[in-house]
Design a protein around this motif. Structure first.
Motif, PDB file in Angstrom:
ATOM      1  N   MET A 143       0.844  -1.210   0.000  1.00  6.20           N
ATOM      2  CA  MET A 143       0.000   0.000   0.000  1.00  6.20           C
ATOM      3  C   MET A 143       0.878   1.259   0.000  1.00  6.20           C
ATOM      4  SD  MET A 143      -2.899   1.135   2.767  1.00  6.20           S
ATOM      5  CE  MET A 143      -4.048  -0.135   2.274  1.00  6.20           C
ATOM      6  N   ASN A 144       0.508   2.218  -0.819  1.00  6.98           N
ATOM      7  CA  ASN A 144       1.337   3.431  -0.854  1.00  6.98           C
ATOM      8  C   ASN A 144       1.111   4.297   0.383  1.00  6.98           C
ATOM      9  OD1 ASN A 144      -1.199   4.101  -1.609  1.00  6.98           O
ATOM     10  ND2 ASN A 144      -0.653   5.179  -3.475  1.00  6.98           N
ATOM     11  N   LYS A 145       2.036   5.192   0.589  1.00  7.02           N
ATOM     12  CA  LYS A 145       2.057   5.961   1.841  1.00  7.02           C
ATOM     13  C   LYS A 145       1.205   7.220   1.753  1.00  7.02           C
ATOM     14  CE  LYS A 145       5.571   3.878   4.208  1.00  7.02           C
ATOM     15  NZ  LYS A 145       6.713   3.470   3.382  1.00  7.02           N
ATOM     16  N   GLY A 146       0.952   7.809   2.907  1.00 10.87           N
ATOM     17  CA  GLY A 146       0.246   9.085   2.936  1.00 10.87           C
ATOM     18  C   GLY A 146      -1.161   8.934   3.471  1.00 10.87           C
ATOM     19  N   LEU A 147      -1.770  10.057   3.783  1.00 12.93           N
ATOM     20  CA  LEU A 147      -3.127  10.058   4.334  1.00 12.93           C
ATOM     21  C   LEU A 147      -4.132   9.551   3.303  1.00 12.93           C
ATOM     22  CD1 LEU A 147      -3.242  13.533   6.142  1.00 12.93           C
ATOM     23  CD2 LEU A 147      -2.841  11.255   7.151  1.00 12.93           C
ATOM     24  N   ALA A 148      -5.183   8.878   3.821  1.00 14.87           N
ATOM     25  CA  ALA A 148      -6.186   8.302   2.919  1.00 14.87           C
ATOM     26  C   ALA A 148      -7.496   9.075   2.979  1.00 14.87           C
ATOM     27  CB  ALA A 148      -6.425   6.841   3.283  1.00 14.87           C
ATOM     28  N   ALA A 149      -8.168   9.126   1.837  1.00 13.28           N
ATOM     29  CA  ALA A 149      -9.497   9.725   1.760  1.00 13.28           C
ATOM     30  C   ALA A 149     -10.399   8.806   0.948  1.00 13.28           C
ATOM     31  CB  ALA A 149      -9.424  11.090   1.093  1.00 13.28           C
ATOM     32  N   TYR A 167      -4.394   0.138   6.819  1.00  9.08           N
ATOM     33  CA  TYR A 167      -4.286   1.589   7.038  1.00  9.08           C
ATOM     34  C   TYR A 167      -4.871   1.933   8.391  1.00  9.08           C
ATOM     35  CZ  TYR A 167      -4.840   6.632   6.468  1.00  9.08           C
ATOM     36  OH  TYR A 167      -4.768   7.994   6.629  1.00  9.08           O
ATOM     37  N   SER A 168      -4.081   2.577   9.215  1.00 10.87           N
ATOM     38  CA  SER A 168      -4.669   3.083  10.456  1.00 10.87           C
ATOM     39  C   SER A 168      -4.180   4.512  10.567  1.00 10.87           C
ATOM     40  CB  SER A 168      -4.215   2.258  11.648  1.00 10.87           C
ATOM     41  OG  SER A 168      -2.813   2.345  11.770  1.00 10.87           O
ATOM     42  N   GLY A 169      -5.103   5.394  10.785  1.00  9.60           N
ATOM     43  CA  GLY A 169      -4.734   6.805  10.817  1.00  9.60           C
ATOM     44  C   GLY A 169      -5.966   7.603  10.520  1.00  9.60           C
ATOM     45  N   PRO A 170      -5.803   8.897  10.295  1.00  7.23           N
ATOM     46  CA  PRO A 170      -6.983   9.714  10.010  1.00  7.23           C
ATOM     47  C   PRO A 170      -7.499   9.440   8.604  1.00  7.23           C
ATOM     48  CG  PRO A 170      -4.976  11.059  10.073  1.00  7.23           C
ATOM     49  CD  PRO A 170      -4.560   9.660  10.321  1.00  7.23           C
ATOM     50  N   LEU A 171      -8.803   9.336   8.508  1.00  9.89           N
ATOM     51  CA  LEU A 171      -9.437   9.024   7.227  1.00  9.89           C
ATOM     52  C   LEU A 171     -10.439  10.125   6.900  1.00  9.89           C
ATOM     53  CD1 LEU A 171      -9.996   6.888   4.956  1.00  9.89           C
ATOM     54  CD2 LEU A 171     -11.789   5.986   6.437  1.00  9.89           C
ATOM     55  N   THR A 219     -19.343  15.450   5.085  1.00 11.06           N
ATOM     56  CA  THR A 219     -17.871  15.424   5.074  1.00 11.06           C
ATOM     57  C   THR A 219     -17.406  15.107   6.494  1.00 11.06           C
ATOM     58  OG1 THR A 219     -17.926  17.170   3.429  1.00 11.06           O
ATOM     59  CG2 THR A 219     -15.825  16.848   4.568  1.00 11.06           C
ATOM     60  N   TYR A 220     -16.462  14.156   6.625  1.00 12.34           N
ATOM     61  CA  TYR A 220     -16.033  13.726   7.961  1.00 12.34           C
ATOM     62  C   TYR A 220     -14.541  13.436   7.983  1.00 12.34           C
ATOM     63  CZ  TYR A 220     -20.871  11.928   7.425  1.00 12.34           C
ATOM     64  OH  TYR A 220     -22.198  11.765   7.125  1.00 12.34           O
ATOM     65  N   MET A 221     -13.984  13.505   9.186  1.00 12.13           N
ATOM     66  CA  MET A 221     -12.698  12.874   9.467  1.00 12.13           C
ATOM     67  C   MET A 221     -12.985  11.755  10.456  1.00 12.13           C
ATOM     68  SD  MET A 221     -10.015  14.177   7.887  1.00 12.13           S
ATOM     69  CE  MET A 221      -8.864  13.204   8.842  1.00 12.13           C
ATOM     70  N   PHE A 222     -12.393  10.584  10.177  1.00 16.22           N
ATOM     71  CA  PHE A 222     -12.575   9.442  11.071  1.00 16.22           C
ATOM     72  C   PHE A 222     -11.220   8.940  11.531  1.00 16.22           C
ATOM     73  CE2 PHE A 222     -16.226   8.727   8.046  1.00 16.22           C
ATOM     74  CZ  PHE A 222     -17.257   8.905   8.962  1.00 16.22           C
ATOM     75  N   ASP A 223     -11.251   8.232  12.645  1.00 17.30           N
ATOM     76  CA  ASP A 223     -10.141   7.365  12.950  1.00 17.30           C
ATOM     77  C   ASP A 223     -10.439   6.086  12.156  1.00 17.30           C
ATOM     78  OD1 ASP A 223      -7.884   6.494  15.011  1.00 17.30           O
ATOM     79  OD2 ASP A 223      -9.339   4.851  14.774  1.00 17.30           O
ATOM     80  N   ALA A 224      -9.557   5.731  11.235  1.00 17.16           N
ATOM     81  CA  ALA A 224      -9.858   4.645  10.283  1.00 17.16           C
ATOM     82  C   ALA A 224     -10.192   3.340  10.995  1.00 17.16           C
ATOM     83  CB  ALA A 224      -8.690   4.450   9.322  1.00 17.16           C
ATOM     84  N   ALA A 225      -9.368   2.968  11.973  1.00 20.19           N
ATOM     85  CA  ALA A 225      -9.593   1.690  12.660  1.00 20.19           C
ATOM     86  C   ALA A 225     -10.962   1.695  13.346  1.00 20.19           C
ATOM     87  CB  ALA A 225      -8.487   1.426  13.670  1.00 20.19           C
ATOM     88  N   PHE A 226     -11.273   2.819  13.994  1.00 18.54           N
ATOM     89  CA  PHE A 226     -12.565   2.878  14.691  1.00 18.54           C
ATOM     90  C   PHE A 226     -13.729   2.762  13.709  1.00 18.54           C
ATOM     91  CE2 PHE A 226     -16.381   5.168  15.708  1.00 18.54           C
ATOM     92  CZ  PHE A 226     -16.796   4.456  16.825  1.00 18.54           C
TER      93      PHE A 226
END
Ligand code: UD1
Ligand code: CA
Length: 461
Positions: A1-7, A95-99, A174-181
């Motif tokens: 998987m490539n790096k960087g924030l996901a949307a 991927y775990s991080g801000p989504l 429009t949202y920001m999530f914690d991806a894992a959650f």
């Protein structure tokens, strides 16, 4: 998987209210399909992995937008926004991080707002941060149920009580999530609601139940988050976006007599001190130089216009290059493949196509120049034409420097005219002409004295 924030960008919906065979997100807005804008805004806000959920018209969308930072997710049955994000779970594995989650039909959302949402979400250590707006008329939107800073839930219009419907803070989608959650919370969703869909909005209540932090960030300008569901809203969005494009250009030094009637596509470039009169259309991959005057009714598509050019009323220019200090029109038509080197005059009712003009050459009136190579300082008289087509093939006309072409000349291509020669008015040129020559091809004039009088006398008898 490539790096960087996901949307994740949701774009699978049919867009029923558009009444169109085209998928909703492919409808154009200032020259780009609607989906272009949320994708670009996410990229600008530094989201490097884009997961786009498609369904209706997936092929057309994929063909237009495929790119290395983008993964396609197919949602074959549209079972709701929660289901749409569930479909993207595979592409987010590991991927775990801000989504970030955006809707493909919210095209006016600004990069700065996404950045603000991203930073606020991180600062607040929330698992869900929803972007909200205060809408004077909130009809149709999900309502935000708050307990101070904490968002307790989002209730859809159709599921809301009368009291909840009075809430004017709405969910922009429009949202920001914690991806894992969010990916684990999605597994707990059900369809027990008025629309029988998996609502993404239900993850807010799930977060609260799990004792997590939820937040809302309210945008200052609600027009920025308007959703486009029908063609009236598409036109409204277009007006807002057009005003943004035009005002940015005016602040950058371009004059517009009446900016409400100037139609400039996203990405068109203009140089300072260029003046745009009312009813000008600049489309596609177009650039206009400095100090140009563009008069009313001019349409420029996919063309490059140099500095100090004057485009007069009613001229149309497509896939052409116009060098500096040219004067075009009124009512001239430059068709694809026209290249004017500079200081050219293309006057009224002149049409050009695949024609290269050297510097200073002119065609001032009623001329057609197609499939031609024209040198410098060539002068076309009124009504001169290249006959480039025999009904089967196209042929080229070559006219070297300093040629003077008399009015009403026809060049039957293929034909080459040597430099500094002169073509007499009314000639039909079928053979090459050497340099410095005079070419004329017209029958000698006959004059029959008194012919009219004799005819008139005869009819009186
Ligand atoms: C949604 C929100 C609502 C919010 C509104 C903002 C839910 C349940 N409701 O409602 O709170 O106020 O957006 O505009 O989320 N889509 C898919 N697959 C689906 C369904 C939708 O990809 O199965 C996409 C659509 O293409 C669209 C977006 O998701 O881009 C929103 O869907 P839409 O049906 O327009 O949601 P709303 O009912 O407006
Ligand atoms: Ca819906």
């Amino acid at each position: 998987m490539n790096k960087g924030l996901a949307a994740v960008i949701l774009a699978a919906g049919k867009g029923t209210r558009m009444k169109s065979t085209l998928p909703k997100v492919m409808h154009p807005l200032c020259g780009e399909p609607m989906l272009y804008y949320p994708l670009e805004a996410a990229r600008q806000a530094d989201f490097r992995q884009l997961k786009v959920v498609v369904g209706h018209g997936a092929d057309v969308v994929r063909e237009r937008f495929s790119s290395p930072d983008l993964t396609w997710v197919v949602q074959s049955d549209q079972l709701g926004t929660g289901h749409a994000l569930m479909c993207a779970a595979d592409s987010l594995r590991g991927y775990s991080g801000p989504l970030l989650l955006l809707c493909g039909d919210v095209p006016l959302l600004k990069t700065e707002t996404i950045e603000h949402l991203r930073d606020f979400h991180a600062r607040e250590k929330a698992v869900v941060t929803v972007l909200t707006a205060q809408m004077p008329n909130p009809h149709g939107y999900g309502r935000i149920i708050r307990d101070g800073e904490q968002v307790m839930g989002i209730v859809e219009e159709r599921d809301a009580t009368d009291l909840q419907r009075e809430i004017t803070e709405i969910n922009t989608g429009t949202y920001m999530f914690d991806a894992a959650f969010v990916l684990s919370a999605l597994r707990g969703l059900n369809k027990n609601n008025a629309q029988g869909e998996y609502y993404l909005t239900d993850v807010v209540a799930a977060a609260v139940a799990a004792g997590k932090t939820t937040r809302a960030l309210c945008v200052a300008d609600p027009t920025e988050v308007m959703g486009v569901n029908d063609r009236c809203q598409l036109a409204e969005a277009e007006v807002l976006m057009r005003w943004k494009i035009n005002s940015d250009l005016m602040y950058a030094g371009i004059s517009m007599t009446d900016p409400t009637t100037v139609y400039i596509d996203n990405g068109v470039e203009l140089g300072v001190d260029t003046q745009l009169h009312p009813n000008v259309h600049l489309r596609g991959k177009t650039s206009i130089g400095k100090n140009c005057i563009i008069e009313t009714g001019v349409v420029v598509v996919d063309s490059q216009i140099g500095d100090g050019v004057h485009l007069k009323a009613g001229s149309a220019i497509e896939e052409s290059q116009v060098g500096p200090a040219c004067k075009i029109g009124p009512m001239a038509h430059l068709r694809p493949g026209t290249v004017l080197s500079g200081n050219n005059k293309i006057g009224n009712y002149v049409e050009t196509k695949k024609a290269v003009f050297g510097e200073g050459s002119q065609a001032s009136h009623l001329t057609y120049v197609g499939d031609a190579e024209v040198g410098r300082n060539v002068n076309f008289g009124c009504g001169a034409i290249t006959c480039n087509y025999d009904g089967v093939n196209k042929y080229k006309t070559i006219i070297e420097d300093d040629v003077f072409i008399g009015s009403d000349t026809q060049f039957v291509a293929p034909v080459t005219i040597g430099r500094n020669s002169l073509i007499a008015a009314g000639s039909t040129i079928t053979k090459d002409v050497p340099a410095n020559a005079l070419a004329l091809s017209r029958s000698n004039q006959r004059v029959i004295d008194g012919w009219r009088l004799r005819k008139q006398k005869k009819s009186e008898d």
